[in-house]
Design an enzyme around this catalytic site. Structure first.
Site, PDB file in Angstrom:
ATOM      1  N   CYS A   1       0.966  -1.160   0.378  1.00 52.01           N
ATOM      2  CA  CYS A   1      -0.136   0.199  -0.169  1.00 52.01           C
ATOM      3  C   CYS A   1       1.026   1.116  -0.255  1.00 52.01           C
ATOM      4  O   CYS A   1       1.563   1.741  -1.192  1.00 52.01           O
ATOM      5  CB  CYS A   1      -1.208   0.334   1.332  1.00 52.01           C
ATOM      6  SG  CYS A   1      -2.589   0.709   0.618  1.00 52.01           S
TER       7      CYS A   1
ATOM      8  N   GLU B   1      -0.476  -8.668   4.721  1.00 53.39           N
ATOM      9  CA  GLU B   1      -0.319  -8.753   6.410  1.00 53.39           C
ATOM     10  C   GLU B   1      -1.496  -8.813   7.369  1.00 53.39           C
ATOM     11  O   GLU B   1      -1.679  -9.352   8.339  1.00 53.39           O
ATOM     12  CB  GLU B   1       0.378  -7.409   7.341  1.00 53.39           C
ATOM     13  CG  GLU B   1      -0.217  -6.640   6.814  1.00 53.39           C
ATOM     14  CD  GLU B   1      -0.011  -5.692   5.620  1.00 53.39           C
ATOM     15  OE1 GLU B   1      -0.554  -4.219   5.816  1.00 53.39           O
ATOM     16  OE2 GLU B   1       0.059  -6.613   4.800  1.00 53.39           O
TER      17      GLU B   1
ATOM     18  N   HIS C   1      -3.587  -5.835   1.142  1.00 54.62           N
ATOM     19  CA  HIS C   1      -2.789  -5.820   2.744  1.00 54.62           C
ATOM     20  C   HIS C   1      -2.487  -6.887   3.043  1.00 54.62           C
ATOM     21  O   HIS C   1      -3.583  -8.292   3.462  1.00 54.62           O
ATOM     22  CB  HIS C   1      -3.367  -5.302   3.372  1.00 54.62           C
ATOM     23  CG  HIS C   1      -3.608  -3.619   3.510  1.00 54.62           C
ATOM     24  ND1 HIS C   1      -2.251  -3.019   3.978  1.00 54.62           N
ATOM     25  CD2 HIS C   1      -4.034  -3.166   2.926  1.00 54.62           C
ATOM     26  CE1 HIS C   1      -2.226  -1.821   3.947  1.00 54.62           C
ATOM     27  NE2 HIS C   1      -3.238  -1.644   3.074  1.00 54.62           N
TER      28      HIS C   1
END
Length: 228
Positions: A86, A197, A195
């Site tokens: 991002c 994560e 994302h």
């Protein structure tokens, strides 16, 4: 394996990155402030999402000049894995570690929801745990994720198989050729808007992102086993 999680003023996904590396993978990880002048003690670099320096001027434009970025560039040239997610992707673009540029979403609105991604290239240190063509679910959260490059750059990306992830089903931001993530020519720097994560535990809605981090560790261990 030791991960450096770079923290800029305005980063807000650094904790998620740390959790993925430390708690989910069981690897060593440390937060590294933006004014650090050495990354020699780390094996991989993670640039998290957020709003570095308030996204003033352009997303990633100020963070690119942080002292630590000279070390990130040095690590990238040395072949260490560098992942920018991002805002981290935006910083990598501004730093010239990846080609192209980022524009505002076509809708001109912030988007935050899960999206489908297709694995276009599973022959990278970031995607080897996936199947070629596998469709995964990863959340996005951005207002400027509309990746763009000129025709010459696009031809190069395709020729060198640098497009790792594309949006599947719906393109949330208008990104050219549905691009969601690309690597550099050397293959050790990945930038992506979704994302991973935030998708490392089924309790959070899915764990499709965990394979990306496992891929990094697998490649690192294999390369160091060969050297040993």
């Amino acid at each position: 394996m030791k991960f450096a999680v770079i923290v800029f003023p305005g980063s807000n996904c650094d904790v998620d990155m740390y959790h993925a590396a430390k708690d989910e993978l069981g690897e060593d990880a440390e937060y590294v402030w933006h004014d650090e002048t050495s990354l020699d003690g780390y094996d991989a670099i993670l640039l998290p999402g957020g709003f570095s320096f308030g996204d003033y001027l352009r997303t990633g434009a100020i963070a690119r000049f942080s002292p630590v970025m000279s070390e990130v560039i040095k690590a990238a040239k040395a072949g260490k894995p560098v992942l920018g997610v991002c805002n981290g992707f935006q910083v990598l673009l501004e730093a010239g570690l990846l080609p192209g540029a980022m524009r505002r979403n076509e809708s001109l609105k912030f988007i935050c929801r899960p999206v489908g991604l297709k694995v276009e290239n599973n022959n990278t240190m970031f995607s080897s745990a996936y199947e070629q063509g596998e469709v995964i679910q990863i959340p996005v959260a951005h207002g400027e994720g509309n990746y763009y490059c000129d025709e010459e750059t696009m031809a190069s990306l395709k020729q060198n198989n640098q497009i790792v992830f594309t949006y599947h089903g719906t393109n949330p931001n208008g990104s050219i050729e549905d691009i969601a993530g690309i690597v550099n020519e050397q293959g050790n720097v990945l930038g992506m808007m979704p994302h991973p994560e935030r998708a490392v535990d089924t309790l959070l809605g899915g764990a499709d992102g965990l394979k990306l981090f496992k891929s990094i560790v697998k490649q690192w261990r294999e390369s160091h086993a060969v050297k040993a």
